[in-house]
Motif scaffolding. Sequence first.
Motif, PDB file in Angstrom:
ATOM      1  N   PHE A 194       0.811  -1.215   0.000  1.00 37.03           N
ATOM      2  CA  PHE A 194       0.000   0.000   0.000  1.00 37.03           C
ATOM      3  C   PHE A 194       0.848   1.270   0.000  1.00 37.03           C
ATOM      4  N   GLU A 195       2.036   1.229   0.605  1.00 37.08           N
ATOM      5  CA  GLU A 195       2.755   2.479   0.867  1.00 37.08           C
ATOM      6  C   GLU A 195       4.015   2.704   0.046  1.00 37.08           C
ATOM      7  N   ASP A 196       4.653   1.669  -0.431  1.00 35.67           N
ATOM      8  CA  ASP A 196       5.948   1.828  -1.095  1.00 35.67           C
ATOM      9  C   ASP A 196       5.765   2.313  -2.533  1.00 35.67           C
ATOM     10  N   PRO A 197       6.224   3.527  -2.853  1.00 33.26           N
ATOM     11  CA  PRO A 197       6.052   4.032  -4.227  1.00 33.26           C
ATOM     12  C   PRO A 197       6.901   3.284  -5.241  1.00 33.26           C
ATOM     13  N   HIS A 198       7.926   2.574  -4.777  1.00 29.42           N
ATOM     14  CA  HIS A 198       8.811   1.845  -5.679  1.00 29.42           C
ATOM     15  C   HIS A 198       8.616   0.337  -5.550  1.00 29.42           C
ATOM     16  N   PHE A 199       7.471  -0.075  -5.127  1.00 29.30           N
ATOM     17  CA  PHE A 199       7.167  -1.486  -4.879  1.00 29.30           C
ATOM     18  C   PHE A 199       7.333  -2.311  -6.152  1.00 29.30           C
ATOM     19  N   ASP A 200       8.046  -3.469  -6.050  1.00 24.68           N
ATOM     20  CA  ASP A 200       8.290  -4.277  -7.242  1.00 24.68           C
ATOM     21  C   ASP A 200       8.131  -5.778  -6.993  1.00 24.68           C
ATOM     22  N   LYS A 201       7.460  -6.147  -5.914  1.00 24.33           N
ATOM     23  CA  LYS A 201       7.336  -7.562  -5.581  1.00 24.33           C
ATOM     24  C   LYS A 201       6.275  -8.267  -6.424  1.00 24.33           C
ATOM     25  N   PHE A 202       5.303  -7.535  -6.890  1.00 25.12           N
ATOM     26  CA  PHE A 202       4.323  -8.041  -7.842  1.00 25.12           C
ATOM     27  C   PHE A 202       3.661  -6.841  -8.503  1.00 25.12           C
ATOM     28  N   ASP A 203       2.936  -7.101  -9.577  1.00 29.15           N
ATOM     29  CA  ASP A 203       2.265  -6.029 -10.320  1.00 29.15           C
ATOM     30  C   ASP A 203       0.974  -5.663  -9.596  1.00 29.15           C
ATOM     31  N   ARG A 204       0.974  -4.496  -8.984  1.00 27.83           N
ATOM     32  CA  ARG A 204      -0.211  -4.064  -8.247  1.00 27.83           C
ATOM     33  C   ARG A 204      -1.323  -3.585  -9.179  1.00 27.83           C
ATOM     34  N   GLY A 205      -0.987  -3.326 -10.447  1.00 33.26           N
ATOM     35  CA  GLY A 205      -1.949  -2.667 -11.319  1.00 33.26           C
ATOM     36  C   GLY A 205      -2.055  -1.213 -10.895  1.00 33.26           C
ATOM     37  N   PRO A 206      -3.087  -0.507 -11.308  1.00 27.91           N
ATOM     38  CA  PRO A 206      -3.257   0.876 -10.846  1.00 27.91           C
ATOM     39  C   PRO A 206      -3.435   0.899  -9.318  1.00 27.91           C
ATOM     40  N   LYS A 207      -2.479   1.457  -8.612  1.00 25.18           N
ATOM     41  CA  LYS A 207      -2.578   1.494  -7.149  1.00 25.18           C
ATOM     42  C   LYS A 207      -3.560   2.587  -6.736  1.00 25.18           C
ATOM     43  N   PRO A 208      -4.583   2.228  -5.960  1.00 27.41           N
ATOM     44  CA  PRO A 208      -5.564   3.242  -5.585  1.00 27.41           C
ATOM     45  C   PRO A 208      -4.970   4.287  -4.641  1.00 27.41           C
ATOM     46  N   ASP A 209      -5.466   5.485  -4.754  1.00 28.57           N
ATOM     47  CA  ASP A 209      -5.061   6.584  -3.874  1.00 28.57           C
ATOM     48  C   ASP A 209      -5.914   6.496  -2.607  1.00 28.57           C
ATOM     49  N   VAL A 210      -5.347   5.926  -1.560  1.00 29.88           N
ATOM     50  CA  VAL A 210      -6.095   5.717  -0.324  1.00 29.88           C
ATOM     51  C   VAL A 210      -5.302   6.252   0.866  1.00 29.88           C
ATOM     52  N   PHE A 211      -6.014   6.481   1.944  1.00 30.92           N
ATOM     53  CA  PHE A 211      -5.363   6.731   3.232  1.00 30.92           C
ATOM     54  C   PHE A 211      -5.200   5.379   3.898  1.00 30.92           C
ATOM     55  N   TYR A 212      -3.962   5.059   4.292  1.00 27.14           N
ATOM     56  CA  TYR A 212      -3.678   3.744   4.892  1.00 27.14           C
ATOM     57  C   TYR A 212      -3.072   3.930   6.279  1.00 27.14           C
ATOM     58  N   ALA A 213      -3.525   3.118   7.220  1.00 27.82           N
ATOM     59  CA  ALA A 213      -2.933   3.121   8.557  1.00 27.82           C
ATOM     60  C   ALA A 213      -3.010   1.717   9.139  1.00 27.82           C
ATOM     61  N   GLY A 214      -2.070   1.397  10.008  1.00 30.63           N
ATOM     62  CA  GLY A 214      -2.099   0.132  10.732  1.00 30.63           C
ATOM     63  C   GLY A 214      -2.621   0.344  12.142  1.00 30.63           C
ATOM     64  N   MET A 215      -2.966  -0.752  12.786  1.00 27.27           N
ATOM     65  CA  MET A 215      -3.329  -0.634  14.193  1.00 27.27           C
ATOM     66  C   MET A 215      -2.145  -0.097  14.985  1.00 27.27           C
ATOM     67  N   MET A 216      -0.935  -0.571  14.622  1.00 26.22           N
ATOM     68  CA  MET A 216       0.287  -0.085  15.244  1.00 26.22           C
ATOM     69  C   MET A 216       1.307   0.144  14.143  1.00 26.22           C
ATOM     70  N   GLN A 217       2.437   0.726  14.503  1.00 31.15           N
ATOM     71  CA  GLN A 217       3.530   0.816  13.535  1.00 31.15           C
ATOM     72  C   GLN A 217       4.285  -0.498  13.596  1.00 31.15           C
ATOM     73  N   TYR A 218       4.335  -1.179  12.470  1.00 31.72           N
ATOM     74  CA  TYR A 218       4.859  -2.536  12.440  1.00 31.72           C
ATOM     75  C   TYR A 218       6.376  -2.595  12.354  1.00 31.72           C
ATOM     76  N   ASP A 219       7.004  -1.554  11.875  1.00 32.86           N
ATOM     77  CA  ASP A 219       8.462  -1.472  11.843  1.00 32.86           C
ATOM     78  C   ASP A 219       8.847  -0.015  12.069  1.00 32.86           C
ATOM     79  N   GLY A 220       9.374   0.261  13.270  1.00 26.95           N
ATOM     80  CA  GLY A 220       9.699   1.629  13.635  1.00 26.95           C
ATOM     81  C   GLY A 220      10.836   2.220  12.836  1.00 26.95           C
ATOM     82  N   ASP A 221      11.844   1.414  12.530  1.00 27.61           N
ATOM     83  CA  ASP A 221      12.992   1.932  11.785  1.00 27.61           C
ATOM     84  C   ASP A 221      12.624   2.259  10.345  1.00 27.61           C
ATOM     85  N   LEU A 222      11.818   1.399   9.740  1.00 24.80           N
ATOM     86  CA  LEU A 222      11.409   1.628   8.352  1.00 24.80           C
ATOM     87  C   LEU A 222      10.163   2.497   8.264  1.00 24.80           C
ATOM     88  N   GLN A 223       9.599   2.828   9.424  1.00 24.10           N
ATOM     89  CA  GLN A 223       8.395   3.658   9.505  1.00 24.10           C
ATOM     90  C   GLN A 223       7.266   3.089   8.654  1.00 24.10           C
TER      91      GLN A 223
END
Length: 552
Positions: A295-324
């Motif tokens: 959802f968040e990585d603008p340079h994501f290349d692990k699979f073809d997301r197709g047109p990535k929707p423009d959404v507001f995304y949040a987790g219940m918690m921050q899952y990786d503090g160093d990588l934010q």
Amino acid sequence: MSSLVLPKHRSFPGVSGPVVVVVMDGIGVGKHNDGNAVWLARTPHLDWLAVNAPSTTLAAHGKAAGLPSDDDMGNSEVGHNALGAGRVFDQGAKLVNNAIADGSLFEGEAWRLAIARVKNTGKPLHFMGLLSDGNVHSHIDHLAAMLKAADAVGVEKVRIHALIDGRDVPQTSALTYVERIERELAAINGKGGRDYRVASGGGRMKITMDRYEADWPMVERGWRLHVRGEGRGFPSLEAAIKTLREEDPAVIDQNLPGFVIVDGSGKPVGPIEDGSAVLFFNFRGDRAIEITRAFEDPHFDKFDRGPKPDVFYAGMMQYDGDLQLPKRFLVPPPAIDRTLGEYLVAAGKRSYASSETQKYGHVTYFWNGNRSGKFDDARETYFEVPSDTLPFEERPWMKASEITDALIAQLKSQKHDFYRINYANGDMVGHTGVRDASIMAVEAVDLSIGRLLPVVKALNGVLLVTADHGNADEMYELVKKTGAFETLADGSPKPKTSHTLNPVPFHVYAPGYTFAIDTTVQKPGLANMGATVLHLLGLSAPEDYLPSLIAG
């Protein structure tokens, strides 16, 4: 770093060889019965340690792991946090419970921005996460509270993307949670002016919840279902689960194929589109990071997301503090500082950490207090053994031998003072519910420990053997009132795939030293490991660390 320097231990100069911690993931101390794969396994080395080495058991669940109550099973995340932190921190479920109870979750910026987005655009508020009360990755109570809060502030449309559990809860219990959430939705929709529905779903081991980049196609399958609405259609969540079970009576919840919910015309009811807000309501991080990246990585290349929707995304918690990851989150995670790893670096000690992919993040990221990377590249070595992608019950030995090979080579090199490894077998195979494969998994771990004993002895070191929680020690569900095995329709025992509430073993193999277990330590738990390691290395633990388990 100078503030982290510890004084020498007041009475013990430290062992002359290395200190090695072995975490036998998912190997607890349970009742001696036909459902206990640990007891049924041939474990000559663990048996020998239990008789000949100073030994006790440690609490690895509930309040000892920072969870709300002693009815909450432990897990690898909180277990390794405790092992590496030297004290107990309030953990995910407890933090979320508190934030819901005091209202701070709904007063926080992430919640307010999510609500504002969908009220401005008229698009749905999407909730995605594990639908159960397992309290390891999520809790259905948290979802229910957020649904009610969304309704209270006037959110008209909600869609739920339900990941089916059967791993932290009984393996075919999904309909219990489906009935609960459908009641919640019906109550809200019944008031009028609301359109709250389930939009997609599937088993947690088939879609979305991969971890440590072991199987990106899982995440891609989830993305296609949740975001693009591409998948087999069903009129309801209940209908999907019942139909899939009828088609494959052997399938368990965690392995249910993915699906979407469709309307009367066959159109998906809830693909994630521009203008939406998405809240991933799992609080545990390891199986939430990859979908967050999608959802968040603008340079994501692990699979073809197709047109990535423009959404507001949040987790219940921050899952990786160093990588934010994610950038927005509903509840701040525990701030775990001054971990064992930090103190060892400050003391000039050299450390080695290793596991296979499935648990590599646990002996690194979680052990270090939810911190990515090393504290000091020169003094720390991390080694990951790639996991198999085949079903764990088909290869229950997993990568125990390879982990052991690498550890023995490192021990013989004498490059490090402290070593920690994780054998994933008892947990990952235990989660499959296949008892006989779990027996083999435990035997593979015992064999590896047997290989370590002579090496540690030759180096005048100490081997500490423990676990982060139980799992393989209860492979069949128990009737709470009687303690008997629950049975299936054919009379066979009902497999159990979740963690247990049992204590875990703790053995101190220290040939050449006169050590004993300190019996004055009250309610010993995983968090006592930090001070124990420092003690053996000849260092005094910080005052707020739980005490060492070693006497003498």
